[in-house]
Design an enzyme around this catalytic site. Structure first.
Site, PDB file in Angstrom:
ATOM      1  N   ASP A  59      13.798  87.951 116.835  1.00  0.00           N
ATOM      2  CA  ASP A  59      14.836  87.791 117.696  1.00  0.00           C
ATOM      3  C   ASP A  59      15.584  89.130 117.918  1.00  0.00           C
ATOM      4  OD1 ASP A  59      17.159  86.990 119.359  1.00  0.00           O
ATOM      5  OD2 ASP A  59      17.720  85.618 118.353  1.00  0.00           O
ATOM      6  N   SER A 141      12.234  99.483 134.158  1.00  0.00           N
ATOM      7  CA  SER A 141      11.897  98.258 135.440  1.00  0.00           C
ATOM      8  C   SER A 141      12.317  99.214 136.720  1.00  0.00           C
ATOM      9  CB  SER A 141      12.507  97.062 135.293  1.00  0.00           C
ATOM     10  OG  SER A 141      12.823  96.599 136.724  1.00  0.00           O
ATOM     11  N   TYR A 154      20.552  91.689 135.471  1.00  0.00           N
ATOM     12  CA  TYR A 154      19.137  92.316 135.181  1.00  0.00           C
ATOM     13  C   TYR A 154      19.470  93.727 135.767  1.00  0.00           C
ATOM     14  CZ  TYR A 154      14.270  93.049 134.758  1.00  0.00           C
ATOM     15  OH  TYR A 154      13.087  93.563 134.514  1.00  0.00           O
ATOM     16  N   LYS A 158      19.331  97.133 133.265  1.00  0.00           N
ATOM     17  CA  LYS A 158      18.544  98.024 133.312  1.00  0.00           C
ATOM     18  C   LYS A 158      18.960  99.379 133.713  1.00  0.00           C
ATOM     19  CE  LYS A 158      14.873  95.586 132.076  1.00  0.00           C
ATOM     20  NZ  LYS A 158      14.388  95.997 130.820  1.00  0.00           N
TER      21      LYS A 158
END
Length: 249
Positions: A59, A141, A154, A158
């Site tokens: 994790d 990304s 997100y 990123k």
């Protein structure tokens, strides 16, 4: 005979992580497969064509779990040569004003804090081992460069990965630790199947977008990983050629 290099891949049970792990295995790396689900990690190992792998349930949001991953890797193989810092998650695609603090925190915990914890643990091993050094590859990304609608958690995390990559590149120089980032756009994995059927655009319309085979991503990561430490791919963007990125809104 040269000693095999040891690569750790987070999020190795599915998608880009699995593909990267298999590409590294084909390049004669020993691959440590990290992720939450032991079953999917074992499935990745079964696809590695007999290459040496080690599955370690991890994790990335838990410092003790991350420490155990690298302790087990070091105890088994003696060193870490490459980290593909890949594990990530996203929040539901809802309007910004509807995001909850819990949704924000969940993405930050995996994508940013988790990436930091994993990178730091790898960095410590690479600094202390002999010969010293190694390579960290962060999964940025396309969203590290440009956002999609309704993707604030997100996209923010990123973008932060780019700062982490630059800081690690600078701080790691004196220890022969190279750090680079790969920004991936529209790879055809199960997690992005909706892209080929329709995704919301900047103008609010729904548009099916081109995708690319995920194998090309794995090969790109393996290329970065295989370079000698005196050479670094600082940033690489690999994407479906016709996806809306240049001029996407």
């Amino acid at each position: 005979m040269d000693q095999k290099k040891i690569a750790v891949v987070t999020g190795a049970g599915t998608g880009i992580g699995r593909n990267a792990a298999l590409a590294l295995a084909k390049r004669n790396f020993v691959v440590v497969l990290a992720g939450r689900n032991l079953q999917t990690l074992n499935e990745t190992a079964s696809l590695a064509g007999g290459a040496e792998t080690l599955a370690v349930p991890t994790d990335v949001t838990n410092p003790a779990s991350v420490a155990q991953l690298f302790e087990k890797t070091k105890a088994t193989f003696g060193r870490v040569d490459v980290l593909f810092n890949n594990a990530g998650t996203s929040a539901p695609s809802v309007p910004f004003e509807q995001l909850t603090p819990e949704q924000w925190d969940a993405v930050v915990a995996v994508n940013l804090t988790g990436a930091f914890l994993v990178a730091q643990a790898a960095y410590r091993v690479m600094k202390d081992q002999t010969p010293q050094g190694g390579r960290i590859i962060n999964n940025g990304s396309i969203s590290a460069q440009v956002p999609r609608p309704n993707s604030a958690p997100y996209t923010a995390t990123k973008h932060a990965i780019t700062g982490l990559t630059k800081s690690l590149s600078l701080d790691g120089r004196k220890y022969n630790i190279a750090c680079g980032q790969i920004d991936i756009g529209n790879a055809a994995t199960s997690m992005v199947n909706k892209i080929s059927t329709g995704v919301v655009q900047a103008n609010g319309s729904l548009l099916a977008e081109p995708t690319m085979p995920v194998d090309h991503v794995g090969e790109a990561i393996a290329y970065m990983a295989g370079l000698p430490l005196e050479t670094n791919v600082q940033f690489m963007t690999v994407m479906a050629t016709a996806m809306p990125y240049i001029g996407r809104g």
